[in-house]
Design an enzyme around this catalytic site. Structure first.
Site: not given
Ligand code: G6Q
Length: 552
Positions: A216, A222, A278-279, A364, A395, A515
């Protein structure tokens, strides 16, 4: 949901100062909740306390509730203005107050013609424009019209993303693997551990590999490191001509400037908006890998499933409203019974990643310690969510579910027809699913154990207390529509809990912290000369030890 809104007057705002809250706690103190007794008193409970929701059958009869409990929960839902808060979300109000953003993942599945206005602008046409671009691209890749730089067909798709830009698409591509294009392989690389990328690329041919850099913000360390390493791998394997990047890299992002800086042509960028968290984003262009796997038509069915659950959430009365009722039940267990965790148990191998996906969505969103006003909460918020597909869990950790000292509410998720029918497998799987919910609810008394001739010394060990609550979610088959509806059910359930707890379910400052912190230490690890370390003595010593050992 019924929309008799409370008067905005005079009610104390903190949850624990509300009379409806005290009434709920008092109800718990003054009542007993015994599933054996409740089912004995009402033989049809299992039929009455179950209903359909967007293609799912929701059986909530095995919960520690009476009709009075449900009345209390509904009263509480109205007191915190759940109908009003839901309407505000669907209307595009800026309910994510700490980031000053609207929360409009529901607009991602709004059909053409529905209006959702943000800052005076209807966003639905844009949503469909991006979907159409994604669909066109997906068709080209799937049909072989879009090729790699050397003219070879794309057979591998690698999504580079993390958190919300990984878990949703990764879970969905696996969940809908039955419908996926068989001639293509899909991989998801999230971890900054180079092993993840190395293992994912090991057996892939760069000439046939497409990378989706999914971020996003397009600033996530990463993902960008993985993307740079993937770019090196591609160039090393295709002759070093940078023009290959345009055929092998596309981006999903809201940040066109950074996408271009990375070297991806904006024509190959699929956008979304800051009002998609994001989620909550797999229904946006973030689901491009899913669309590549199952095709645009099935992706639209997936969105239609979400939409069906959205409508159910907006319209069904409380007692038959899956997200509202299950959300309030989650509050009931978390706050009134003090349950620290909840388990999610999909009885379908394709849903193996669903608990991990849900962990992010729930933890989250509601892992928060202050209210929307920034005041510390005086009540428990989001529980720990965990789970594994059945029957594996049986199990392993089911021992604790049946006989441990914690009460763990469980969600059983299952389908009446298998996508991979094979002899008696599915009947066996489902027999286990139903048997577990039954055993958890009704247990086995000491007298029943004795009646089986068990020696007295073992009676305690073989007794099951029962009265352990569960929801069973049953759909006909795992289709794109069913999966979309299931995700939306949990999205809204998480929202409902956040409304009751008074927290902002849509920010994630705890994630942002990570981050920032790592950046500082990364420089200290790689500096040629040991820098002045100003951490605590433990962290300083670990950094020094690492610096010594990394040279070996
Ligand atoms: C989700 C969070 C988090 C995010 C990641 C990746 O709701 O904000 O999990 O999706 O940190 O972020 P970017 O999509 O900006 O790389």
């Amino acid at each position: 949901m019924e929309s008799h809104r409370r008067q905005p007057s005079d009610q104390p705002r903190a949850l624990d100062l509300r009379p409806e809250w005290s009434a709920l706690l008092e109800h718990r103190r003054s009542s007993t909740f015994d599933l054996r007794a409740l089912f004995a008193a009402e033989p049809a409970r299992g039929e009455r306390m179950a209903f359909p929701a967007a293609g799912w059958w929701v059986d909530w009869s095995k919960h520690l509730v009476t009709d009075a409990t449900v009345r209390h929960l509904r009263t509480l839902a109205n007191a915190v203005d759940l109908p009003g808060r839901s309407a505000a979300m669907f209307a595009g109000e800026r309910i994510n107050s700490t980031e000053d953003r609207a929360v409009l993942h529901v607009a991602l599945r709004a059909p053409k013609g529905v209006r959702v206005v943000v800052d005076g602008k209807d966003v639905v046409p844009e949503v469909h424009a991006v979907l159409d671009r994604c669909a066109e691209f997906a068709e080209r890749v799937r049909s072989g019209t879009w090729t790699g730089a050397s003219g070879r067909r794309i057979r591998n798709v690698v999504n580079l993303g993390i958190g919300g830009s990984d878990l949703g698409p990764a879970m969905c591509v696996e969940a809908l693997g039955h419908y996926a294009e068989r001639g293509m392989r899909f991989r998801f690389v999230s971890n900054v551990d180079g092993t993840h990328l190395a293992v994912a690329l090991r057996d892939l041919d760069p000439h046939e590999t497409l990378f989706i850099v999914c971020s996003k913000t397009f600033t996530t360390l990463e993902t960008l490191l993985n993307a740079r390493s993937a770019r090196d791998w591609l160039l090393a394997g295709t002759g070093g001509d940078a023009r290959a990047i345009g055929r092998h890299f596309v981006a999903v992002s809201t940040n066109a400037v950074e996408v271009q800086r990375f070297g991806i042509d904006p024509a190959n960028m699929f956008g979304f908006w800051d009002w998609v968290g994001g989620r909550y984003s797999v229904g946006s262009a973030v689901g491009l890998s899913l669309m590549l796997a199952i095709g645009p038509q099935r992706f639209r069915e997936f969105l239609a499933g979400y939409r069906a659950m959205d409508e159910h959430f907006l319209e069904a009365p409380f007692e038959r409203n899956a997200p509202a009722l299950l959300g309030l039940l989650a509050v009931w267990y978390r706050n009134v019974f003090g349950c620290p965790t909840r388990a999610v148990l999909p009885y379908d191998q394709y849903l193996a990643r669903f608990p991990a996906y849900l962990q992010q969505l729930d933890m989250e969103s509601n892992g928060k310690r202050v209210t929307k006003d920034g005041e510390p909460v005086r009540w428990a918020t989001g529980p720990i969510v965990w789970g594994e597909p059945g029957t594996n869990g049986q199990h392993a950790f089911f021992q604790l579910l049946h006989q441990g000292t914690e009460l763990v509410p469980c969600d059983f998720i299952a389908f009446s027809r298998s996508l991979e029918p094979r002899g008696e497998h599915h009947d066996q799987l489902m027999a286990n699913c139903f048997a577990q919910t039954e055993a958890l609810a009704f247990g086995k008394t000491a007298d029943e154990v004795r009646a089986e001739g068990v020696p007295e010394a073992l009676v305690g060990h073989k007794t099951f207390p029962g009265n352990r609550p569960s929801t069973t979610l049953l759909a006909e088959q795992l289709t794109p529509h069913a999966l979309g509806a299931l995700i939306a059910l949990y999205e809204h359930q998480v929202f409902v809990q956040g409304v009751v707890w008074g927290v902002n379910s849509f920010d994630q400052w705890g994630v942002e912290l990570g981050k920032v912190l790592a950046k500082r230490i990364a420089g200290e690890l790689s500096a040629a000369v040991e820098p002045a370390l100003r951490h605590d003595s433990s962290t300083n010593a670990l950094i020094r030890r690492y610096r010594q050992q990394r040279k070996a």
